[in-house]
Design a protein around this motif. Structure first.
Motif, short mmCIF file in Angstrom:
data_model
loop_
_atom_site.label_atom_id
_atom_site.label_comp_id
_atom_site.label_asym_id
_atom_site.label_seq_id
_atom_site.Cartn_x
_atom_site.Cartn_y
_atom_site.Cartn_z
N LYS A 238 -5.10 5.08 4.23
CA LYS A 238 -3.75 5.64 4.18
C LYS A 238 -3.78 6.77 3.16
CE LYS A 238 -1.53 2.84 6.94
NZ LYS A 238 -0.75 3.28 8.06
N SER B 85 -5.48 1.74 0.67
CA SER B 85 -4.34 2.58 0.29
C SER B 85 -4.67 3.44 -0.90
CB SER B 85 -3.13 1.69 -0.02
OG SER B 85 -3.27 1.10 -1.29
N THR C 149 1.72 5.09 1.11
CA THR C 149 1.54 6.08 2.16
C THR C 149 2.25 7.35 1.72
OG1 THR C 149 3.57 5.66 3.41
CG2 THR C 149 1.67 4.23 3.89
N PHE D 204 0.84 -1.19 0.00
CA PHE D 204 0.00 0.00 0.00
C PHE D 204 0.87 1.24 0.00
CE2 PHE D 204 0.42 -1.25 4.43
CZ PHE D 204 0.71 -0.06 5.08
#
Length: 165
Positions: free
Chosen positions: A156, A133, A21, A19
């Motif tokens: 996120k 994400s 960030t 994912f």
């Protein structure tokens, strides 16, 4: 409790799905596993969940490893409480938490109890959450999290102007 061994394991856990960030794509997570053994051969385990870099907190895998190895584990022998060991060490909550988890897991096993029973827990299951994400369509990802039975979702997000596009 007579401890006979204290070991730290540094492992890299691959994420089921990477994912994105604000700090980049996360494809795996480095953690430290704490293992304590007693004179009867029982083992207690804990996890030091610091991150590899200090983006979330000042404590990192590297600093937690050092504090656990040099200051926490050597002073556990024959202690009835952790407060006497932890009181002289300022900060480092993740290192302390991982050692504490292993300590209480071992104490529970010495009494033939689950860790939950040992600390007074009553639930047999706890709700887990999924992560959404920035790598895909958030609506589709939320639907997938729901289909997989998660009761909550964590999104996120990227900081404005972080340069990822």
């Amino acid at each position: 409790m007579k401890l006979t061994e204290a070991t730290l394991y540094r492992i890299d856990v691959p994420m089921k799905q990477p994912f994105l960030t604000a700090h980049g794509t996360v494809a795996s997570r480095e953690v430290i596993i704490v293992e304590l053994k007693d004179d009867a051969g029982r083992q207690g385990y804990g996890e030091i969940s610091a991150f590899s870099s200090p983006f979330y907190t000042e404590e990192t895998v590297e600093t937690a490893w050092y504090i656990a190895r040099k200051y926490l584990l050597p002073f556990l022998q024959d202690k009835e409480t952790l407060s006497s060991v932890f009181a002289s060490i300022k900060g480092h909550p993740m290192a302390k938490a991982g050692v504490e988890q292993a300590w209480y897991d071992l104490r529970a096993k010495q009494q033939n109890l689950s860790l939950s029973e040992f600390v007074g827990g009553s639930r047999k299951k706890v709700a887990a959450g999924g992560v959404i994400s920035l790598t895909g369509d958030p609506v589709e990802e939320l639907e997938k999290v729901k289909r997989e039975g998660f009761q909550r979702a964590k999104v996120k997000v990227e900081k404005a102007g972080s340069g990822s596009s």
